[in-house]
Design a protein around this motif. Structure first.
Motif, short mmCIF file in Angstrom:
data_model
loop_
_atom_site.label_atom_id
_atom_site.label_comp_id
_atom_site.label_asym_id
_atom_site.label_seq_id
_atom_site.Cartn_x
_atom_site.Cartn_y
_atom_site.Cartn_z
N MET A 164 -1.94 13.62 -0.66
CA MET A 164 -1.67 15.12 0.62
C MET A 164 -3.07 14.79 1.33
N ILE A 165 -3.48 14.76 2.68
CA ILE A 165 -4.25 14.86 3.92
C ILE A 165 -4.44 16.24 4.81
N ALA A 166 -5.24 16.58 5.06
CA ALA A 166 -5.27 17.69 6.27
C ALA A 166 -6.17 16.78 7.30
N SER A 167 -5.68 17.32 8.38
CA SER A 167 -6.76 16.65 9.56
C SER A 167 -8.05 16.63 10.16
N GLY A 168 -8.75 16.03 10.50
CA GLY A 168 -10.19 16.15 10.70
C GLY A 168 -10.55 15.82 11.90
N ASN A 169 -11.71 16.32 12.69
CA ASN A 169 -12.45 15.92 14.24
C ASN A 169 -11.91 14.24 13.87
N HIS A 170 -12.32 13.17 12.82
CA HIS A 170 -12.36 12.00 13.23
C HIS A 170 -10.79 11.49 13.44
N TYR A 201 0.79 -0.69 -0.42
CA TYR A 201 -0.16 -0.25 -0.10
C TYR A 201 1.03 2.02 0.47
N PRO A 202 1.91 1.77 -0.82
CA PRO A 202 2.54 2.57 -0.80
C PRO A 202 1.83 3.86 -1.25
N ARG A 203 2.07 4.71 -0.07
CA ARG A 203 1.15 6.63 -0.73
C ARG A 203 2.34 7.30 -0.84
N LEU A 204 2.41 7.96 -2.17
CA LEU A 204 3.08 9.33 -2.45
C LEU A 204 2.68 10.39 -2.02
N ALA A 205 3.95 11.14 -1.43
CA ALA A 205 3.70 12.40 -0.73
C ALA A 205 4.19 13.56 -1.49
N LEU A 206 4.36 14.62 -1.66
CA LEU A 206 5.25 15.73 -1.48
C LEU A 206 5.84 16.48 -0.55
N GLY A 207 7.44 16.34 -0.94
CA GLY A 207 8.48 17.23 0.02
C GLY A 207 8.02 18.56 0.81
N LYS A 208 9.11 18.77 1.47
CA LYS A 208 8.99 19.58 1.61
C LYS A 208 9.64 20.62 0.91
N LEU A 209 10.48 20.22 -0.47
CA LEU A 209 11.19 20.60 -1.26
C LEU A 209 10.45 20.30 -2.82
N TRP A 210 9.79 21.56 -3.95
CA TRP A 210 9.08 21.32 -4.81
C TRP A 210 9.81 19.89 -5.78
N ASN A 211 11.42 19.59 -5.21
CA ASN A 211 11.48 18.42 -6.75
C ASN A 211 11.44 17.40 -5.84
N VAL A 245 3.39 14.33 5.55
CA VAL A 245 2.79 15.05 4.78
C VAL A 245 4.23 15.88 5.84
N PRO A 246 4.54 17.26 4.97
CA PRO A 246 5.63 17.81 5.01
C PRO A 246 5.42 18.91 6.25
N ALA A 247 5.10 18.52 7.33
CA ALA A 247 4.69 19.22 8.04
C ALA A 247 6.08 19.47 8.96
N SER A 248 6.41 20.81 9.74
CA SER A 248 7.43 20.67 10.73
C SER A 248 7.67 19.95 11.64
N ASN A 249 6.64 20.06 11.99
CA ASN A 249 6.61 18.66 13.15
C ASN A 249 5.03 18.09 13.06
N LYS A 278 2.26 18.71 14.20
CA LYS A 278 1.10 20.18 14.20
C LYS A 278 0.79 19.93 12.54
N PHE A 279 -0.35 19.86 12.51
CA PHE A 279 -0.69 19.31 10.84
C PHE A 279 -0.69 20.31 10.04
N TRP A 280 -0.04 21.37 9.77
CA TRP A 280 -0.18 22.62 9.09
C TRP A 280 0.64 22.91 7.90
N TYR A 281 0.81 22.66 6.94
CA TYR A 281 1.99 22.96 5.92
C TYR A 281 1.25 23.84 4.84
#
Length: 555
Positions: free
Chosen positions: A370-376, A178-188, A406-410, A413-416
């Motif tokens: 890419m995901i974001a955090s929800g109440n669930h 079940y591989p999951r791709l996500a963009l990194g902290k750099l565009w490339n 996700v490319p968050a700093s922590n 802390k699920f914002w990026y």
């Protein structure tokens, strides 16, 4: 704002909220009961019947490397009832010998884990009550352990085990899946996350990758896991707990923009042999400011469902399969996915995250997911979540933070932010404090202010709960038309930095609003006296639609 002629046409999939409600039926996810929670695990008793039988076949799955297979379950009972049901358990030994007591004075239950799925004995056997015989076809995925099936009487509220099946398993339950791709902290940079049963003391996690038609290289991966004590409460810490295995993430760096790359996930075992998954491919991101067609699918609250009809979730989760299948069909028509919260509604039943990653694997293995955090995913009292409810079922963000990158700093802390061609995406975490003066508010302000609008004319704000305006009846009844305090804290930032579009989830509606500022309609940088929220029901995405409408924007 950059000149409008710099905004080439792009395709914006208006999937938004996939499970619809009308003004006659408001569906608020945090009030829903997870189907597995209906099983009264702590009341289970053992009442084996000499003439009751249950058998599953084949006994060995995945002989050709498959990660999902159908099994046939045959069963019979001498005293059949319409309340009889079949539970699927993994690991196969679900007896009290594996239970952990909460404290020395409390004995563990006879059944110490919820099933990973269940179905009524009469589901595909309408005459089961008369004949006492039935057959079910169920799909299993590779989840790092063996499986068994139990026939229960007494319904879900008073379960009695009357028969237990043989054990079945996958040929390699530890295989990378079940591989999951996500963009990194750099565009490339692209990241690859996957799940396996191999700890770092058993094998080295690796990705073999390279440009299509070119040379391949090996990149190592980091490994994460968590324990029962990482959970914040029940059911995640009790009957919903299941060992998550190991989650690996590798960083593929210095990619050429728009180039096709191929990759395989795998492990080098201590004896020197390699275990590889199948070959996948992805397209690298465009460089920031690239003036080309860029296609993004954005939605929220999709959840998961079972293709075999088990674990029916309030009779609407089937929309999840429809949407997933439509995304798979349209895979060549979008480049990037945002799933903005309420990912799989596991609600503390850990096994459901494996099943969700298996469901979206054809998508997430091919385009960044890419995901974001929800109440669930996040909410639990006393854990730092902005809302004090129990919607995460005791997960308190741990599963979402670990299962997906996700490319968050922590990770906590699920914002990026994401720079993707002509887009700057600012992704907020509505389950943590966003109000003025907080760390997240400062991030949002910096994300909006730092974009070069000459290069990236499209500035998009994404979040789970509605921080802007909504005419959903539940918000209307509260008189807020959004999350309280959301607009008051953030709308001046949106206005100051000329955010083009804000997209939210949570309310299970599809709706669009005119540009609005301080309850007034805004156009061409001017604010008008009339306030309007428009809802176009012709565009509603019903749970049973076979296709999703698209919104094409050009200027």
């Amino acid at each position: 704002m950059a000149e409008s002629n710099s905004k080439r046409a792009f395709l914006f999939y208006a999937l938004l909220i996939l499970i619809c409600c009308s003004v006659l039926q408001s569906v608020w996810s945090h009030e829903d009961q997870h189907p597995l929670s209906k099983v009264a695990v702590h009341k289970a008793t053992i009442s084996l019947l000499a003439l009751a039988r249950i058998k599953a076949s084949p006994s060995l799955l995945g002989l050709q490397g498959q990660t999902a297979e159908w099994v046939t379950v045959e069963y019979s009972s001498p005293i059949p009832s319409t309340d009889d049901w079949i539970g699927v358990f993994s690991p196969a030994n679900f007896s009290d010998s594996t239970c952990q007591s909460e404290n020395p004075r409390v004995f563990p239950p006879l059944l110490c884990s919820a099933p990973i799925k269940f179905q009524y004995a009469s589901y595909s056997n309408p005459h089961y009550k008369e004949t006492g015989k039935g057959v079910l076809k169920l799909q299993l995925i590779n989840q790092r352990s063996d499986f068994s099936f139990a026939l229960f009487s007494g319904g879900l509220s008073n379960p009695k085990v009357v028969a237990v099946s043989n054990t079945i398993s996958f040929a390699n339950p530890n295989a990378p899946v079940y591989p999951r791709l996500a963009l990194g902290k750099l565009w490339n940079e692209m990241t690859v996350t996957w799940t396996s049963g191999y700890g770092i003391d058993e094998a080295e996690p690796l990705v073999q990758w390279g440009p299509k038609g070119g040379d391949y290289i090996l990149s190592p991966a980091g490994t994460l896991t968590f324990t029962r004590n990482s959970m914040c409460g029940a059911p995640a810490r009790t009957v919903g707990w299941r060992d998550p295995g190991y989650i690996h993430t590798s960083f593929l760096k210095e990619l050429w923009p728009n180039r096709i790359y191929e990759y395989k996930i795998g492990h080098k075992l201590n004896n020197g042999t390699y275990i590889w998954g199948p070959k996948y491919q992805f397209r690298a991101a465009p460089f920031p400011g690239q003036n080309s067609l860029q296609r993004v699918a954005i939605f929220g609250d999709m959840g998961k469902d079972e293709v075999d009809g088990s674990n029916e979730y309030n009779n609407f989760q089937h929309g999840s399969i429809n949407t997933t299948n439509q995304l798979i069909k349209d895979l060549e028509n979008f480049d990037l996915v945002f799933h903005i919260g309420d990912i799989c509604y596991a609600n503390g039943y850990i096994s459901q995250w494996d099943q969700f990653t298996a469901q979206v694997e054809p998508i997430a293995s091919t385009v960044p997911y890419m995901i974001a955090s929800g109440n669930h995913e996040r909410d639990w009292p006393g854990t730092g979540s902005f809302y004090g409810n129990m919607d995460s079922g005791g997960e308190c963000g741990v599963l979402a933070q670990t299962m997906f990158y996700v490319p968050a700093s922590n990770r906590a802390k699920f914002w990026y932010s994401i720079d993707y061609g002509m887009f700057r995406f600012c992704i907020a975490d509505t389950e943590q404090d966003w109000r003025e003066g907080t760390e997240q508010y400062k991030f949002i302000e910096h994300c909006l202010a730092s974009v070069d609008r000459q290069k990236q004319p499209w500035l998009i704000f994404l979040a789970h709960r509605v921080l802007g305006y909504s005419s959903c009846i539940s918000y209307a009844e509260e008189g807020s038309f959004a999350e309280p305090m959301g607009r008051e804290s953030l709308q001046k930032l949106w206005q100051r930095h000329k955010v083009d579009i804000a997209i939210y989830g949570h309310v299970h509606n599809y709706e669009r609003t005119c540009p609005i500022y301080q309850y007034k309609k805004s156009r061409d940088g001017k604010v008008y006296d009339s306030f309007e929220i428009s809802r176009d029901y012709r565009d509603i995405l019903a749970c049973t639609t076979d296709s999703c409408p698209s919104l094409t924007m050009a200027s």
